[in-house]
Design an enzyme around this catalytic site. Structure first.
Site, PDB file in Angstrom:
ATOM      1  N   SER A 164      48.925 -20.804  44.564  1.00 40.03           N
ATOM      2  CA  SER A 164      49.923 -20.978  43.521  1.00 40.03           C
ATOM      3  C   SER A 164      50.410 -22.420  43.444  1.00 40.03           C
ATOM      4  O   SER A 164      50.380 -23.164  44.432  1.00 40.03           O
ATOM      5  CB  SER A 164      51.114 -20.054  43.774  1.00 40.03           C
ATOM      6  OG  SER A 164      51.884 -20.509  44.872  1.00 40.03           O
ATOM      7  N   THR A 165      50.875 -22.790  42.265  1.00 40.27           N
ATOM      8  CA  THR A 165      51.425 -24.129  42.059  1.00 40.27           C
ATOM      9  C   THR A 165      52.642 -24.354  42.942  1.00 40.27           C
ATOM     10  O   THR A 165      52.796 -25.421  43.555  1.00 40.27           O
ATOM     11  CB  THR A 165      51.800 -24.308  40.579  1.00 40.27           C
ATOM     12  OG1 THR A 165      50.622 -24.179  39.782  1.00 40.27           O
ATOM     13  CG2 THR A 165      52.421 -25.670  40.325  1.00 40.27           C
ATOM     14  N   GLU A 195      43.769 -26.652  44.238  1.00 40.50           N
ATOM     15  CA  GLU A 195      43.511 -26.048  42.925  1.00 40.50           C
ATOM     16  C   GLU A 195      44.506 -24.917  42.792  1.00 40.50           C
ATOM     17  O   GLU A 195      44.564 -24.034  43.653  1.00 40.50           O
ATOM     18  CB  GLU A 195      42.064 -25.562  42.839  1.00 40.50           C
ATOM     19  CG  GLU A 195      41.622 -25.224  41.419  1.00 40.50           C
ATOM     20  CD  GLU A 195      41.897 -23.789  41.055  1.00 40.50           C
ATOM     21  OE1 GLU A 195      42.802 -23.564  40.217  1.00 40.50           O
ATOM     22  OE2 GLU A 195      41.233 -22.911  41.599  1.00 40.50           O
ATOM     23  N   CYS A 225      41.789 -17.949  38.270  1.00 33.11           N
ATOM     24  CA  CYS A 225      42.587 -19.078  37.775  1.00 33.11           C
ATOM     25  C   CYS A 225      42.011 -19.605  36.463  1.00 33.11           C
ATOM     26  O   CYS A 225      42.694 -20.305  35.727  1.00 33.11           O
ATOM     27  CB  CYS A 225      42.660 -20.183  38.828  1.00 33.11           C
ATOM     28  SG  CYS A 225      41.081 -20.596  39.566  1.00 33.11           S
TER      29      CYS A 225
END
Length: 543
Positions: free
Chosen positions: A266-267, A293, A327
């Site tokens: 996750s970001t 990523e 993603c």
């Protein structure tokens, strides 16, 4: 050391098996699925080549039958993390200086074993543990992981071959050294190939690894680790330590010997990793390499010249394969008003044919999402759309978590291009459609570019070449992987190196030489054959 310049074989992408009825591959996979489902294994930590059992247990279950336990696994804590780091540094002393050809042979053997006797095992483990159908498992845990292993060793050779020029009287060369310390590999649940690539790519380049797999994918990750061991990977090169990320992460990230982080997730988690490294930057032996990523809000942008069957297939496959848990999955679509009525009917008719259920029934296209947390999050977005005046459910919207975490393929239609499901990553089988006026093409392209914080994948579907060229320009930074007349998923190692920028990550392109360059530290060597013997230069002489 052999006095020869070795050359590795040219890699070829692994052929995808079809598993059609009556084929021996289908029979072998079905047999292995039944065998894996019948047993409950115990998964230890593997530190320095030794199996460690902590007694702090977690469970690996089938997402499509969440009462069925496939394995119990031991969780590591701070003590085990420190032990793994110490083991990695003991192994580093010999692994970092091992001839590159010896390292390459191990990973090539892994690929060959996976191509043959291990194929059904790793595909079966991925199907059962991550709820992937046979095709999705085949392209992931077999083909893509085989490709990562075979192509990456060739990329390694290419990196080592790159050398500087030498002037007369000297010989210049570059050595690619392993990083001083350990690489922390943090891998996601959704791709077994990524779980295999994140530790092995830096290991190929002479680094030693501490690997924390996603808790919801420990099952297949363990088989990847066992495959590496059976292929001859020395003890301590990769140390396998499942556990709670909040407990394990800070120990690794604050350790002075941290040399790199290889992350997919996750970001928010990646930003926290970066923040922690920044806060501790003065304490490291070397500046850590950070490769991540982190997801996407991937788009399909259609023009009125699009072929409707091609567009429908791109939308359905792009959004709903592996339940949208990629993603790269298509999550938002921009459709011109002139083609929407016909496209809408085609989408509804197509999605009505999709079967949902257990992966062991090969007629099911959609299976379960990974766990309860994902199920609750995804259904929360669907319920938000159901209760909003800005959106309606075109098809789908149903769910059932009683036996497995099943969610229907869902299309939301909104009149608000900034609707919540147009902007936020959902990571489930939900596609939101915004219908635009045909004469607002350029305006809508700019909207597509600016709507999301991410920049991972996207697609333009059109027959008009001028429109394709226009979209390619306007969406230049909107996607690191851009597709023309195709779905925005399915990147192949060596063909479409994968990664994005903006909030999607560092764009270091897994499946290319660019990624491997992050895991080496070059040393330039200059050798002068006839060194000068006087400090004076000619300009210093008297007139």
């Amino acid at each position: 050391m052999s006095n020869a310049k070795f050359t590795l074989p040219e890699p070829i992408n692994e052929p995808i098996l079809a598993y059609q009825p009556g084929s021996p591959q289908r029979a072998a996979l079905k047999k292995r699925l039944a065998e894996l489902a019948r047993e409950t294994i115990e998964i230890p930590l593997i530190i320095g080549g030794k199996e460690i059992r902590t007694g702090n247990l977690g469970k690996c279950v089938m997402p499509h039958d969440h009462q069925h336990v496939l394995a119990t696994y031991h969780k590591g804590g701070p003590a085990e993390m420190n032990a793994a780091i110490e083991a990695s540094q003991r192994a580093w002393k010999t692994w970092s200086v091992m001839p590159w050809t010896e390292r390459a042979s191990i990973f090539m053997k892994m690929a060959e074993m996976l191509s043959g006797p291990w194929r059904a095992t790793l595909n079966g483990a991925t199907m059962l543990g991550q709820s992937k159908n046979a095709f999705q498992a085949e392209i992931d845990s077999a083909c893509e992981l085989i490709d990562f292993l075979n192509f990456n060793v060739k990329f390694m050779e290419m990196i080592y071959e790159q050398q500087p020029i030498s002037a007369k009287g000297m010989w210049n060369r570059i050595e690619q050294r392993a990083l001083e310390g350990f690489v922390f590999a943090i891998t996601p649940f959704n791709f077994t190939a990524i779980a295999g690539n994140l530790p092995t790519a830096p290991a190929m380049m002479g680094n030693t690894i501490v690997w924390k797999p996603a808790s919801s994918a420990v099952y297949s990750a363990y088989y990847v680790m066992k495959l590496a061991q059976e292929a001859g990977l020395p003890a301590g090169v990769i140390n396998f330590i499942p556990g709670n990320g909040a407990e394990l992460g800070p120990v690794a990230l604050r350790h002075p010997k941290l040399a790199g982080v290889h992350f997919t997730g996750s970001t928010s988690a990646f930003q926290e990793i970066w923040k922690t490294i920044g806060e501790n930057i003065a304490s490291y032996h070397t500046y850590p390499r950070i490769v991540g990523e982190t997801g996407g809000k991937d788009f399909i942008f259609a023009h009125k010249s699009a072929d409707l069957k091609e567009l429908t297939t791109a939308m359905v496959r792009g959004a709903f394969e592996y339940q949208g848990q990629k993603c790269s999955a298509a999550s938002r679509a921009y459709i011109p008003k002139s083609i929407w009525p016909a496209l809408k009917e085609m989408l509804i008719a197509t999605i009505k044919t999709i079967k949902i259920g257990d992966v062991r029934n090969f007629t099911n296209f959609v299976n379960a999402v990974i766990d309860r947390a994902a199920f609750d999050s995804i259904t929360g977005y669907i319920n938000y759309a159901k209760n909003s005046s800005d959106a309606k459910i075109l098809i789908g919207g149903g769910s059932d978590g009683s036996k497995g975490y099943f969610i229907e393929p869902t299309i939301i239609v909104t009149n608000n291009p900034h609707f919540k499901t147009m902007e936020e990553e959902i990571f489930g089988p939900v596609l939101t459609v915004y219908v635009y006026d045909d004469d607002r093409l350029e305006e809508t392209l700019k909207l597509c570019n600016s709507t999301s914080a991410y920049g991972l994948t996207g697609a333009i579907i059109a027959k008009d070449r001028e429109v394709i060229a226009l979209a390619s320009r306007e969406l230049l930074h909107a996607a690191g992987n851009f597709y023309i007349n195709d779905k925005p998923t399915g990147a192949v190692v060596g063909q479409q190196p994968f990664g994005g920028s903006r909030a999607s990550g560092t764009n270091d392109k897994a499946g290319s030489m660019l990624n491997l360059l992050k895991w080496v530290s070059p040393r330039t060597v200059k050798e002068t054959f006839v060194p000068p013997t006087d400090y004076r230069y000619p300009f210093m002489e008297e007139e």
